[in-house]
Design a protein around this motif. Structure first.
Motif, PDB file in Angstrom:
ATOM      1  N   PHE A 239       1.376  -1.235  -0.070  1.00  0.00           N
ATOM      2  CA  PHE A 239      -0.288   0.208  -0.051  1.00  0.00           C
ATOM      3  C   PHE A 239       0.684   1.143   0.099  1.00  0.00           C
ATOM      4  CE2 PHE A 239      -2.373   3.342   3.070  1.00  0.00           C
ATOM      5  CZ  PHE A 239      -3.197   3.853   1.870  1.00  0.00           C
ATOM      6  N   TYR A 240       1.784   1.025   0.341  1.00  0.00           N
ATOM      7  CA  TYR A 240       2.944   2.159   1.210  1.00  0.00           C
ATOM      8  C   TYR A 240       3.587   2.765  -0.697  1.00  0.00           C
ATOM      9  CZ  TYR A 240       1.409   2.200   6.530  1.00  0.00           C
ATOM     10  OH  TYR A 240       1.254   2.740   6.983  1.00  0.00           O
ATOM     11  N   VAL A 241       4.266   1.491  -0.911  1.00  0.00           N
ATOM     12  CA  VAL A 241       4.809   1.973  -2.138  1.00  0.00           C
ATOM     13  C   VAL A 241       3.735   2.015  -3.557  1.00  0.00           C
ATOM     14  CG1 VAL A 241       5.767   0.689  -3.971  1.00  0.00           C
ATOM     15  CG2 VAL A 241       6.408   0.030  -1.121  1.00  0.00           C
ATOM     16  N   LEU A 242       2.781   1.185  -3.436  1.00  0.00           N
ATOM     17  CA  LEU A 242       1.320   2.061  -4.309  1.00  0.00           C
ATOM     18  C   LEU A 242       1.547   3.501  -4.051  1.00  0.00           C
ATOM     19  CD1 LEU A 242      -0.259  -1.049  -4.268  1.00  0.00           C
ATOM     20  CD2 LEU A 242       1.237  -0.142  -7.353  1.00  0.00           C
ATOM     21  N   ILE A 243       1.339   3.558  -2.987  1.00  0.00           N
ATOM     22  CA  ILE A 243       0.551   5.560  -2.948  1.00  0.00           C
ATOM     23  C   ILE A 243       2.050   6.625  -3.303  1.00  0.00           C
ATOM     24  CG2 ILE A 243       0.740   7.469  -0.584  1.00  0.00           C
ATOM     25  CD1 ILE A 243      -1.865   5.849  -1.779  1.00  0.00           C
ATOM     26  N   ILE A 247       1.643   9.002  -6.117  1.00  0.00           N
ATOM     27  CA  ILE A 247       2.494  10.655  -5.820  1.00  0.00           C
ATOM     28  C   ILE A 247       3.311  10.643  -7.469  1.00  0.00           C
ATOM     29  CG2 ILE A 247       3.217  12.258  -4.943  1.00  0.00           C
ATOM     30  CD1 ILE A 247       2.731  10.957  -1.987  1.00  0.00           C
ATOM     31  N   LEU A 248       3.954   9.828  -7.451  1.00  0.00           N
ATOM     32  CA  LEU A 248       5.352  10.380  -8.509  1.00  0.00           C
ATOM     33  C   LEU A 248       4.432  10.409  -9.525  1.00  0.00           C
ATOM     34  CD1 LEU A 248       8.205   7.870  -7.816  1.00  0.00           C
ATOM     35  CD2 LEU A 248       8.358  10.898  -7.699  1.00  0.00           C
ATOM     36  N   ILE A 255      -1.864  10.662  -2.437  1.00  0.00           N
ATOM     37  CA  ILE A 255      -2.104  10.235  -1.267  1.00  0.00           C
ATOM     38  C   ILE A 255      -3.082  10.779  -0.432  1.00  0.00           C
ATOM     39  CG2 ILE A 255      -0.488  12.412  -0.298  1.00  0.00           C
ATOM     40  CD1 ILE A 255       0.581  10.736   2.197  1.00  0.00           C
ATOM     41  N   VAL A 256      -3.485  12.371  -0.766  1.00  0.00           N
ATOM     42  CA  VAL A 256      -5.129  12.672  -0.626  1.00  0.00           C
ATOM     43  C   VAL A 256      -6.135  12.083  -1.039  1.00  0.00           C
ATOM     44  CG1 VAL A 256      -6.119  14.412  -0.543  1.00  0.00           C
ATOM     45  CG2 VAL A 256      -4.182  15.443  -0.694  1.00  0.00           C
ATOM     46  N   VAL A 257      -6.252  12.034  -1.659  1.00  0.00           N
ATOM     47  CA  VAL A 257      -7.857  11.013  -2.484  1.00  0.00           C
ATOM     48  C   VAL A 257      -8.053   9.560  -1.267  1.00  0.00           C
ATOM     49  CG1 VAL A 257      -9.204   9.378  -4.096  1.00  0.00           C
ATOM     50  CG2 VAL A 257      -8.268  12.155  -4.323  1.00  0.00           C
TER      51      VAL A 257
END
Length: 649
Positions: A239-243, A247-248, A255-257
């Protein structure tokens, strides 16, 4: 009636045979995913030229990265391009390195992102129903396989997803990262206490011990060491890697949505603090920042406030608070986008949502975590819909990330009608939602019939609905000559009749199949030929003229594009283009260039025929190089007048 039951029993036996053979189950699933994704995204992906206006901007900026080796600052036509972050450019540039600079490479990242998302969604739905069967102590491979197959097909085979997965822009990559991140979050959240496994090889009948089933189907097993580990489990880590990838791809919205969706969901189920601790949020934020911030730091270091003002100010803050580039729309805009973008299945979304009874908060909070999957999909859908409805700038692509949630919601609705013959009489009442009444589905079914009928009528009369295209002469007449409006109208009219027949015979579970088959036929026999027609009439002339420019252009000779702006010429000709809007502006510019005594003493002029005629050039003032479609390519030499000054008059 006996024949229908016999066919249904045969289908149930076939699915039970699959589920008893793990290798066969995995093989059939993989083949299904490959088939629907190839039809939706792979077939003829690169056989159509780049589509102006947006796609060539990405393609050329990526080509510049590939050619120059500057992987930090995107450029287009000699100017910085700060519209989007770098991940889409990196992906396209890598594709160029692997398969060459062509249309396939431009669109490949979008197609791969869509394919990966649909595979993950397929797995998630398989896992969800396997867990539900474990809880209810029944085995229903028919429902599990049919629902996951249908969900994957709905997710791939809808207009919104197909358009953006076949286009070399950042929207599908953002959706792939964002939606995959949300699915990974749910697997991490719902799988607490189990072990990893595909969940495709479950036994077809009889009871299974809780330990055996848990070990084969749940995505996480939190051992004691993992529970005390400072690091998040593998799904939260994904999840963190895909977020970071989101962002990139498109900036803060990445990340906001997703953060909004996760926060709303956790607050609703009353597990906000508990799950944030479980997710190791601080470690997760360090992972996100560590992966996404370095490029932003480098591009700001190199470009300073120019980047900050352009990207964060104009392309993010202003798009949310003000109308940018004239992209305004009424408040109901996204209702229409979802209705048409998820057609023809969108008519079942209201029933899919009401079926959940999401307003019964105490009920949803009392369920096991994995049973909250339908609620999670609804809040995913509603959060994105609401967020972008509030935003002032509106574009159809903004709600692309809610389409996977829409597919999940409709597939879960249909799961009520994908029951197994052996298990139908023994289904416990522990399901997160009670089975929907056929009468409610019948109402939605007749709405489906009406919608398909209106769609058929609209396609029969498409030339009265579409506007004109200045790049295609006799646009409406040419469309009629293709015969595509008649084919499309007849196709959807037949689907409407078939759905009506199924409703009258109460064959509910086949209604969604008719919609899917109709859409596949529409894609193959109407949309694909239409895209080739549009490409031939609208884009091919520009590609041919770009080839002429490559051959005719002299060193340092300027190319002026008059009256229109088509970035595809920059990509295909590989040269800088000077865009001028008005004929008088072009005349003044050419005079100024002539006065400078530049070599060569000429410019290339690419103009729409109407704009070119407005320049009032005499036959000896230019040399015609080529005329393609609505465009003229000429060379305008600088002439010497009696005072030896260079001029064109």
């Amino acid at each position: 009636m006996s024949m229908k039951l016999s066919v249904k029993h045969t289908v149930d036996q076939w699915f039970n045979k699959i589920v008893k053979n793990p290798a066969l189950g995995v093989t059939v699933s993989i083949l299904w995913l490959i088939l629907i994704n190839w039809i939706a995204f792979g077939w003829n992906l690169g056989n159509i030229g780049l589509i102006d206006e947006t796609e060539p901007l990405f393609a050329e900026a990526s080509r510049q990265m590939f050619v120059t080796g500057d992987w930090i600052t995107p450029f287009f036509n000699g100017d910085t391009r700060f519209d989007k972050p770098a991940l889409i450019y990196w992906c396209q540039a890598i594709a160029y390195a692997i398969i060459g600079v062509n249309e396939w490479a431009v669109r490949l990242p979008s197609a791969i992102a869509a394919f990966a998302l649909i595979c993950l969604a397929f797995y998630t739905i398989q896992w969800y129903f396997a867990k539900q069967d474990e809880l209810e102590q029944v085995s229903r491979p028919n429902r599990r396989y049919k629902t996951s197959f249908i969900a994957a097909a709905l997710m791939a085979l809808n207009p919104e997803t197909i358009i953006w997965a076949r286009t070399g822009v950042s929207d599908m990559l953002l959706t792939g990262c964002m939606a995959s991140a949300l699915l990974c979050f749910f697997l991490g959240y719902a799988g607490k206490g189990g072990t990893g496994g595909w969940g495709l090889g479950t036994k077809g009948s009889g009871q299974r011990s809780g330990e055996e089933f848990s070990q084969s189907l749940t995505p996480n097993h939190q051992s004691q060491s993992e529970a005390t580990s400072p690091f998040p489990n593998k799904w939260y880590l994904a999840f963190y890697v895909l977020i970071a990838g989101a962002i990139l791809t498109k900036g803060p919205v990445g990340i906001v949505v997703p953060g909004l969706i996760v926060a709303v969901f956790l607050l609703y189920v009353g597990k906000f603090r508990e799950v944030l601790r479980e997710m190791r949020l601080l470690v997760g934020m360090l992972i996100i920042l560590g992966l996404s911030v370095p490029w932003y730091a480098l591009v700001i270091w190199r470009n300073g406030w120019n980047y900050i003002n352009a990207f964060f100010g104009y392309h993010n803050l202003e798009r949310f608070t003000e109308v940018v580039n004239g992209h305004s729309a009424p408040w109901y805009f996204y209702f229409l986008v979802v209705l048409l973008g998820f057609a023809p299945y969108s008519v079942y979304l209201p029933l899919s949502i009401v079926r959940l009874k999401f307003w019964q908060r105490s009920h949803w909070r009392s369920l096991e975590r994995f049973q909250q999957f339908g609620l999670f999909a609804w809040l995913w859908f509603a959060s994105i819909f609401g967020f972008f409805t509030v935003a002032v700038t509106k574009l159809p692509s903004y709600v692309l990330p809610l389409m996977p949630a829409a597919a999940i919601l409709v597939a879960l609705l249909w799961s009520d009608f994908f029951q197994d013959t052996e298990a139908r009489q023994t289904i416990p009442v522990s399901s997160p939602t009670p089975p929907i009444s056929p009468s409610f589905l019948q109402v939605s079914g007749w709405v489906n019939v009406v919608f398909l009928s209106f769609l058929s009528i609209a396609l029969f009369n498409i030339t009265h609905i579409l506007g004109t295209d200045p790049a295609i002469s006799n646009f409406h007449e040419q469309i009629q000559r293709t015969g595509l409006p008649v084919i499309a109208g007849v196709m959807w009219l037949v689907c409407a009749v078939l759905v009506a027949g199924l409703l009258l015979n109460r064959q509910w579970n086949q209604v969604i199949a008719i919609n899917l088959i109709g859409f596949v036929a529409f894609l193959i026999f109407v949309l694909t030929p239409a895209s080739f027609f549009i490409d031939r009439e609208r884009q091919l002339p520009l590609r041919e003229l770009s080839a002429v420019i490559l051959q005719a252009k002299e060193p340092n000779e300027e190319l002026i594009m008059l009256g229109f702006k088509k970035p595809s010429v920059v990509f295909y000709s590989h040269i800088h283009v000077n865009y001028l809007r008005f004929p008088q502006e072009a005349i003044e510019h050419i005079k100024n260039q002539a006065a400078k005594g530049l070599k060569p003493a000429s410019v290339l002029l690419l103009a729409e025929q109407k704009k070119f005629l407005q320049m009032d050039l005499q036959p000896d003032d230019y040399k015609n190089l080529s005329t393609k479609g609505a465009y003229n390519l000429v060379r305008v030499p600088f002439k010497k007048n009696k005072t030896e000054k260079i001029d064109i008059s």
